[in-house]
Design an enzyme around this catalytic site. Sequence first.
Site, PDB file in Angstrom:
ATOM      1  CG  ASP A   1     130.582 102.044 -41.187  1.00 52.41           C
ATOM      2  OD1 ASP A   1     129.603 102.548 -41.774  1.00 52.41           O
ATOM      3  OD2 ASP A   1     131.228 102.661 -40.315  1.00 52.41           O
TER       4      ASP A   1
HETATM    5  C1  BGC Z   1     129.186 105.517 -40.494  1.00 49.86           C
HETATM    6  C2  BGC Z   1     128.136 104.676 -39.807  1.00 49.86           C
HETATM    7  C3  BGC Z   1     126.793 104.946 -40.429  1.00 49.86           C
HETATM    8  C4  BGC Z   1     126.878 104.655 -41.922  1.00 49.86           C
HETATM    9  C5  BGC Z   1     125.586 104.904 -42.658  1.00 49.86           C
HETATM   10  C6  BGC Z   1     129.164 105.355 -41.987  1.00 49.86           C
HETATM   11  O1  BGC Z   1     130.002 106.277 -42.601  1.00 49.86           O
HETATM   12  O2  BGC Z   1     130.462 105.164 -40.007  1.00 49.86           O
HETATM   13  O3  BGC Z   1     128.109 104.952 -38.438  1.00 49.86           O
HETATM   14  O4  BGC Z   1     125.813 104.166 -39.812  1.00 49.86           O
HETATM   15  O5  BGC Z   1     127.865 105.492 -42.501  1.00 49.86           O
HETATM   16  O6  BGC Z   1     125.343 106.247 -42.757  1.00 49.86           O
END
Ligand code: BGC
Length: 762
Positions: free
Chosen positions: A228
């Site tokens: 993530d």
């Molecule tokens: C989120 C993800 C997301 C990623 C990219 C993170 O903060 O938890 O779900 O895909 O950011 O934006």
Amino acid sequence: MTDINALIDQLTLEEKAALCTGADSWTTVPVPRLGIPAMRVADGPHGVRRAAEGMALSAPTEPATCFPTASGLAATWDTALLRRVGQALGEECRALGVNVLLGPGVNMKRTPLCGRNFEYYSEDPFLAGQLAASLASGVQSQGVGTSLKHFAANSQEFQRFTINSAVDERTLREIYLPAFEAVVKQAKPWTVMCAYNRLNGAYCSENARLLNDILKKEWGFEGLVVSDWGAVHDRVASLLGGLDLEMPGPEPERVAAVAAAVREGRLPEAVLNESVRRILGVVLGRMPAAQSAGREAAPAAFDQAAHHQLARQAAAGGLVLLRNNGVLPLARGQRLAVIGRAAKQARYQGGGSSRVNATQVDVPLDELPKIAGAAQVTYCEGYPASGGPQPALIDEAVRAAQAAEVAIIYAALPEAYDNEGNDRPSLDLPAAQVALIRAVCQAQPRTVVVLNNGSAVAMGEWIDGTAAVLEAWLAGQASGGAIADVLTGKVNPSGRLAETFPLKLADTPAYLNYPGENGEVRYGENLFIGYRYYDARQAPVQFPFGFGLSYTTFEYHDPRLSATTCKDVDGLTVSVAVTNTGQVAGQEVVQVYVHDRQCKLARPPKELKGFAKVALEPGETKTVSIPLDFRAFAFWHPAYKQWITEDGEFDILIAASAADIRFTQSVTLQSTLALPSLLNRDSTVREWLEDPRGRVVIGPLFQQAKAQMGPAMGSNGEGSPDLMAMLMDMSLLNVLQFQEHMMKGAPPAEPTVQAMLQALKQ
Ligand code: BGC
């Protein structure tokens, strides 16, 4: 077909290290000299969030269709529809030069307070897994990848970057992992995104047990694991833990640290090579060559109007009619009072990384008159954007409701409630909306409440006065039209709750174990989440899992199991005929739950193991067949460390919701597993007697003890009930030790037990 191993040999150590971290916020590192292209990813999950550059959440993104969020998609219980939504998402990715869509998210809705519940499917792992697998397959059918997230046990936003989710193994296997497992096995997603949080002590980004052992080895995941955004704490530890691609980049210092670790022998080069192999396997093996250069090579457009229509159909399919005294569908020619800010400013998506720049947004207030055939439509605001009840707004709404024949209140949770990064403070609608609903209902008994929220809300304070309640979720850019479709009867509601609506927060399963303290949240309710908990406690709820009304009625008949006795590996098929006994066409969701009558370990009273949505014209009958496989009967045994089945009777419940069981059929299951004995030095007498081989081994000794202990065992040799009860739950070793002390000639305890354990192996 590119020979990836040959390519790896041609990469320098630095190039390999660099490949494992993003080039920027949304792309991977290309190696032009070897023809390795960059791969572009974008959020996800319910629309393409193609960022221009930079990663600020507020940065403008390109227009794309905002489909219903998972809260609405899940309530459709419609795998075919989700596949079509997935295909449309895939088409839009292609048109926008996106190779991987960051979704779907299949974390369990452990508490209705999780701020990201709108992005997740259900409190039930089977339902979430089947629906998300359909969506992911649809996306991937377009040559575009998905990123299954957030792996794993990321069921709250509170302290999401650091919190340790403490989950016992069985609960993990039966509740928090199966949706991931189903998508991995059925849809073969290109990527899996690890969660921010820790799981049982180790950050998910460096959790070798989770990423290497379970995901890659056990489930056979062949894609790449991506972090993530910002979830990596120690890049070397994360590579060792199975995290292949770190996002976002660039992170030159971390890349250098990886190369140094290999040189210094702290990171085996084979580990780095394996991550490179997986990344190249996706970039070169799965990404179609035509798209690898991004949008320039694939300047397809997508049909915005057609996708808006699909978004409307998907939204309508997930609307759940919770209550209706007959006021719906709206009769034509009525005077309608439309009340509530959400009628003008549609609440159709949540906040955070999933926010889509919608191609167009239906305004509910504009859509309703288009199809309602109303004599008159008046509008008033009803409640403020924030803050407590405003008497002036309420008075105006009451007057409008009195002057109308039907009042429709569009209520909505504040935006800050359905939001990434924080959880909801409460289960209630804002006080201003509660006061409004109560006042309007008192003035106008024909009041319909339409709800926009990403997860359950409490209704105890206001539901009794309403004539109808329609749960409309955060259902995407076309939800305004979809709500009108259902209110007017143009579409017959067929959504069913994918989560229980509790009476109050204190009733919810995680109530005493949320949000955690000292950096840890203990999943203390274990297997008992959602309806599993309410069933076990026999606790009343506002609306049960699987519930939803229709404008027609359905009758179930002729239930059948393909076998009354079956082997676990063969499974069986459940079938039932469903007839539409009403006046209008409609869709019913047949649900199959399994109840294990007797089990060595505690099991939830029933679990969803199959479902099917069926469309029926008035008077029409169709037979629905739902297969049940090994896993429908199995449970995870922490001591055997595997899914096991036991011989015995199971009830198969054919149901219209978790609280509306239409038929109960039973089947005798034969387990085909040959399991090793779990008996050990500390096993109790009862455990020895319950173990089929243990019983044989212990038998003679037990008889002998009975004879020797004579009087102590009771005059009939069966022992006094008290003594027997005590003996049963002592370890066999203890019993023998007592015997050794008390009786001359008794066998030596320790060697006897060891010999018996040996005998088990023969
Ligand atoms: C989120 C993800 C997301 C990623 C990219 C993170 O903060 O938890 O779900 O895909 O950011 O934006």
